[in-house]
Design a protein around this motif. Structure first.
Motif, PDB file in Angstrom:
ATOM      1  N   LEU A 176     -28.122  12.218 -45.542  1.00 52.42           N
ATOM      2  CA  LEU A 176     -28.078  10.981 -44.760  1.00 52.42           C
ATOM      3  C   LEU A 176     -26.722  10.841 -44.082  1.00 52.42           C
ATOM      4  O   LEU A 176     -25.696  10.807 -44.757  1.00 52.42           O
ATOM      5  N   PHE A 177     -26.735  10.741 -42.748  1.00 48.21           N
ATOM      6  CA  PHE A 177     -25.488  10.647 -41.992  1.00 48.21           C
ATOM      7  C   PHE A 177     -25.491   9.424 -41.085  1.00 48.21           C
ATOM      8  O   PHE A 177     -26.517   9.082 -40.466  1.00 48.21           O
ATOM      9  N   GLN A 178     -24.320   8.794 -40.986  1.00 49.39           N
ATOM     10  CA  GLN A 178     -24.054   7.788 -39.966  1.00 49.39           C
ATOM     11  C   GLN A 178     -23.042   8.396 -39.002  1.00 49.39           C
ATOM     12  O   GLN A 178     -22.052   8.987 -39.430  1.00 49.39           O
ATOM     13  N   ILE A 179     -23.278   8.239 -37.699  1.00 49.26           N
ATOM     14  CA  ILE A 179     -22.465   8.909 -36.684  1.00 49.26           C
ATOM     15  C   ILE A 179     -21.860   7.861 -35.755  1.00 49.26           C
ATOM     16  O   ILE A 179     -22.550   6.965 -35.270  1.00 49.26           O
ATOM     17  N   ALA A 180     -20.554   7.978 -35.530  1.00 46.75           N
ATOM     18  CA  ALA A 180     -19.858   7.110 -34.572  1.00 46.75           C
ATOM     19  C   ALA A 180     -18.677   7.910 -34.024  1.00 46.75           C
ATOM     20  O   ALA A 180     -18.682   9.136 -34.076  1.00 46.75           O
ATOM     21  N   THR A 181     -17.662   7.230 -33.482  1.00 48.06           N
ATOM     22  CA  THR A 181     -16.509   7.943 -32.918  1.00 48.06           C
ATOM     23  C   THR A 181     -15.226   7.545 -33.632  1.00 48.06           C
ATOM     24  O   THR A 181     -15.125   6.464 -34.227  1.00 48.06           O
ATOM     25  N   GLY A 182     -14.234   8.438 -33.548  1.00 49.66           N
ATOM     26  CA  GLY A 182     -12.954   8.180 -34.185  1.00 49.66           C
ATOM     27  C   GLY A 182     -12.215   6.999 -33.584  1.00 49.66           C
ATOM     28  O   GLY A 182     -11.566   6.239 -34.302  1.00 49.66           O
ATOM     29  N   HIS A 183     -12.322   6.823 -32.257  1.00 51.85           N
ATOM     30  CA  HIS A 183     -11.512   5.763 -31.654  1.00 51.85           C
ATOM     31  C   HIS A 183     -12.038   4.370 -31.975  1.00 51.85           C
ATOM     32  O   HIS A 183     -11.325   3.383 -31.774  1.00 51.85           O
ATOM     33  N   GLN A 184     -13.270   4.267 -32.481  1.00 49.14           N
ATOM     34  CA  GLN A 184     -13.726   2.960 -32.958  1.00 49.14           C
ATOM     35  C   GLN A 184     -12.887   2.516 -34.154  1.00 49.14           C
ATOM     36  O   GLN A 184     -12.624   1.325 -34.320  1.00 49.14           O
ATOM     37  N   LEU A 185     -12.473   3.466 -34.965  1.00 50.55           N
ATOM     38  CA  LEU A 185     -11.589   3.145 -36.088  1.00 50.55           C
ATOM     39  C   LEU A 185     -10.201   2.776 -35.587  1.00 50.55           C
ATOM     40  O   LEU A 185      -9.585   1.808 -36.045  1.00 50.55           O
ATOM     41  N   GLU A 186      -9.700   3.567 -34.625  1.00 51.82           N
ATOM     42  CA  GLU A 186      -8.364   3.312 -34.075  1.00 51.82           C
ATOM     43  C   GLU A 186      -8.302   1.939 -33.414  1.00 51.82           C
ATOM     44  O   GLU A 186      -7.377   1.160 -33.655  1.00 51.82           O
ATOM     45  N   ASN A 187      -9.296   1.641 -32.568  1.00 50.88           N
ATOM     46  CA  ASN A 187      -9.258   0.394 -31.806  1.00 50.88           C
ATOM     47  C   ASN A 187      -9.454  -0.839 -32.682  1.00 50.88           C
ATOM     48  O   ASN A 187      -8.946  -1.924 -32.372  1.00 50.88           O
ATOM     49  N   SER A 188     -10.197  -0.679 -33.763  1.00 49.16           N
ATOM     50  CA  SER A 188     -10.429  -1.809 -34.660  1.00 49.16           C
ATOM     51  C   SER A 188      -9.373  -1.891 -35.752  1.00 49.16           C
ATOM     52  O   SER A 188      -9.377  -2.839 -36.554  1.00 49.16           O
ATOM     53  N   GLN A 189      -8.481  -0.864 -35.787  1.00 45.96           N
ATOM     54  CA  GLN A 189      -7.421  -0.786 -36.799  1.00 45.96           C
ATOM     55  C   GLN A 189      -7.999  -0.812 -38.212  1.00 45.96           C
ATOM     56  O   GLN A 189      -7.486  -1.460 -39.115  1.00 45.96           O
ATOM     57  N   ARG A 190      -9.086  -0.062 -38.371  1.00 43.49           N
ATOM     58  CA  ARG A 190      -9.730   0.041 -39.672  1.00 43.49           C
ATOM     59  C   ARG A 190      -9.683   1.476 -40.169  1.00 43.49           C
ATOM     60  O   ARG A 190      -9.533   2.418 -39.394  1.00 43.49           O
ATOM     61  N   ASP A 191      -9.856   1.637 -41.476  1.00 46.37           N
ATOM     62  CA  ASP A 191      -9.868   2.951 -42.098  1.00 46.37           C
ATOM     63  C   ASP A 191     -11.300   3.448 -42.199  1.00 46.37           C
ATOM     64  O   ASP A 191     -12.242   2.631 -42.294  1.00 46.37           O
ATOM     65  N   TYR A 192     -11.469   4.767 -42.179  1.00 50.38           N
ATOM     66  CA  TYR A 192     -12.824   5.324 -42.261  1.00 50.38           C
ATOM     67  C   TYR A 192     -13.546   4.892 -43.536  1.00 50.38           C
ATOM     68  O   TYR A 192     -14.769   4.797 -43.580  1.00 50.38           O
ATOM     69  N   SER A 193     -12.791   4.605 -44.605  1.00 45.71           N
ATOM     70  CA  SER A 193     -13.398   4.226 -45.876  1.00 45.71           C
ATOM     71  C   SER A 193     -13.939   2.797 -45.869  1.00 45.71           C
ATOM     72  O   SER A 193     -14.636   2.385 -46.813  1.00 45.71           O
ATOM     73  N   ASP A 194     -13.629   2.016 -44.808  1.00 45.40           N
ATOM     74  CA  ASP A 194     -14.112   0.639 -44.719  1.00 45.40           C
ATOM     75  C   ASP A 194     -15.538   0.544 -44.177  1.00 45.40           C
ATOM     76  O   ASP A 194     -16.156  -0.522 -44.235  1.00 45.40           O
ATOM     77  N   VAL A 195     -16.054   1.635 -43.619  1.00 40.25           N
ATOM     78  CA  VAL A 195     -17.387   1.615 -43.013  1.00 40.25           C
ATOM     79  C   VAL A 195     -18.445   1.347 -44.077  1.00 40.25           C
ATOM     80  O   VAL A 195     -18.344   1.815 -45.223  1.00 40.25           O
ATOM     81  N   CYS A 196     -19.476   0.599 -43.702  1.00 38.11           N
ATOM     82  CA  CYS A 196     -20.537   0.275 -44.655  1.00 38.11           C
ATOM     83  C   CYS A 196     -21.850   0.032 -43.926  1.00 38.11           C
ATOM     84  O   CYS A 196     -21.893  -0.098 -42.701  1.00 38.11           O
ATOM     85  N   LEU A 197     -22.925  -0.030 -44.692  1.00 33.36           N
ATOM     86  CA  LEU A 197     -24.237  -0.439 -44.203  1.00 33.36           C
ATOM     87  C   LEU A 197     -24.685  -1.662 -44.994  1.00 33.36           C
ATOM     88  O   LEU A 197     -24.343  -1.816 -46.172  1.00 33.36           O
ATOM     89  N   VAL A 198     -25.454  -2.529 -44.333  1.00 30.86           N
ATOM     90  CA  VAL A 198     -26.092  -3.623 -45.055  1.00 30.86           C
ATOM     91  C   VAL A 198     -27.319  -3.036 -45.742  1.00 30.86           C
ATOM     92  O   VAL A 198     -28.168  -2.411 -45.114  1.00 30.86           O
ATOM     93  N   TYR A 199     -27.404  -3.235 -47.036  1.00 32.56           N
ATOM     94  CA  TYR A 199     -28.398  -2.569 -47.865  1.00 32.56           C
ATOM     95  C   TYR A 199     -29.171  -3.619 -48.657  1.00 32.56           C
ATOM     96  O   TYR A 199     -28.567  -4.466 -49.315  1.00 32.56           O
ATOM     97  N   SER A 200     -30.485  -3.590 -48.533  1.00 34.79           N
ATOM     98  CA  SER A 200     -31.317  -4.564 -49.237  1.00 34.79           C
ATOM     99  C   SER A 200     -32.211  -3.861 -50.242  1.00 34.79           C
ATOM    100  O   SER A 200     -32.885  -2.883 -49.908  1.00 34.79           O
ATOM    101  N   ALA A 201     -32.206  -4.329 -51.469  1.00 37.31           N
ATOM    102  CA  ALA A 201     -33.073  -3.785 -52.515  1.00 37.31           C
ATOM    103  C   ALA A 201     -33.326  -4.870 -53.557  1.00 37.31           C
ATOM    104  O   ALA A 201     -32.417  -5.621 -53.925  1.00 37.31           O
TER     105      ALA A 201
END
Length: 276
Positions: free
Chosen positions: A66-91
């Motif tokens: 399972l992969f989520q794909i985006a770009t590196g500069h989205q992290l740069e422009n938002s000043q966020r770390d790659y480890s902050d990425v998440c999905l909303v998960y319902s169970a």
């Protein structure tokens, strides 16, 4: 927002498109692709303001991963770390934020050696595949296609689904102490290939929106990370959906640079080979 996709009028009403390992009525293929395109979300680790949205991303299941794909500069422009990425998960009637298991960076750099054009992949726990399979598009190697796709007899449409930043709205509680509601919307654009981009970036396809962004009051901020698809008919008269690539750059004229899906496939293959 749905814009004109008049190619549907050209397709036989009974025609189906192979989407992953299932056949989807051609008229439903765009709405089906929408469920696999998601805003790029960041976990704020704050119960009052739990998430931040910044642009677009795409979810795929490839070789049972399972992969989520985006770009590196989205992290740069938002000043966020790659480890902050998440999905909303319902169970089990509970909604939570799901963090990825690992991340990879694909060097998709130009002659200027600009690291902001990297493609970034986040991998999620494969044990969740039975639960999350409906969120991730199951895709096969032959669906990573070029422009035009090999063997295409007729191109019906190129299109993208993206989440513009201007569409994001944070509604606060009455005392403004917490996030009450997050508003967001996608836009789907009908595209056509172009070379109207200077200076040209290495290893990119180029497209422009057939509908003027100014006419539809849309700014391209947030398009990065969005997938570009093609619907085409092959020599055997079958209808197919192909993944062309991912938007890495876009301008106010509606022109977009797209990292090729076939280059992504090559990188994914390397990742799999190195892990075996």
């Amino acid at each position: 927002m749905t814009l004109r996709l008049d190619w549907l009028n050209e397709i036989n009403a009974k025609m189906h498109v192979r989407l992953g390992n299932v056949l989807v009525p051609a008229k439903d293929v765009v709405s089906t692709c929408i469920q696999y395109t998601t805003p790029l979300l960041f976990d704020n680790n704050d119960p009052n303001f739990p998430i931040q949205v910044f642009g677009s991303s795409f979810l795929i299941s490839f070789r049972r991963r399972l992969f989520q794909i985006a770009t590196g500069h989205q992290l740069e422009n938002s000043q966020r770390d790659y480890s902050d990425v998440c999905l909303v998960y319902s169970a089990l009637r509970k909604t939570d934020l799901l963090s990825p298991q690992s991340t990879f960076s694909i060097k998709a750099i130009s002659e200027k050696k600009d690291p902001l054009t990297d493609i970034r992949l986040w991998q999620y726990d494969v044990s969740l595949l039975p639960v999350l399979s409906s969120r991730f598009l199951k895709i096969f190697s032959d669906q990573f296609v070029g422009v035009p796709p090999l063997g295409a007899q007729k191109i019906f449409a190129y299109f993208t689904i993206a989440y513009p930043l201007q569409a994001v709205g944070y509604e606060l509680t009455e005392d403004e102490s917490a996030l009450a509601h997050l508003r967001n919307r996608y836009i789907q654009l009908h595209l056509e290939p172009t070379k109207d981009w200077l200076p040209l970036i290495d290893n990119r396809h180029y497209f422009r929106s057939i509908d003027s962004l100014s006419d539809i009051n849309t700014h391209p901020d947030g398009f990065s990370g969005a997938p570009v698809f093609v619907i085409y008919q092959s020599d055997d008269l079958q209808c197919h959906m192909g993944l062309v690539g991912f938007i890495t750059d876009a301008n106010s004229e509606g022109t977009m640079a797209v990292y090729p899906a076939q280059s992504l496939l090559s990188s994914l293959t390397t990742i799999f080979d190195s892990s075996n």
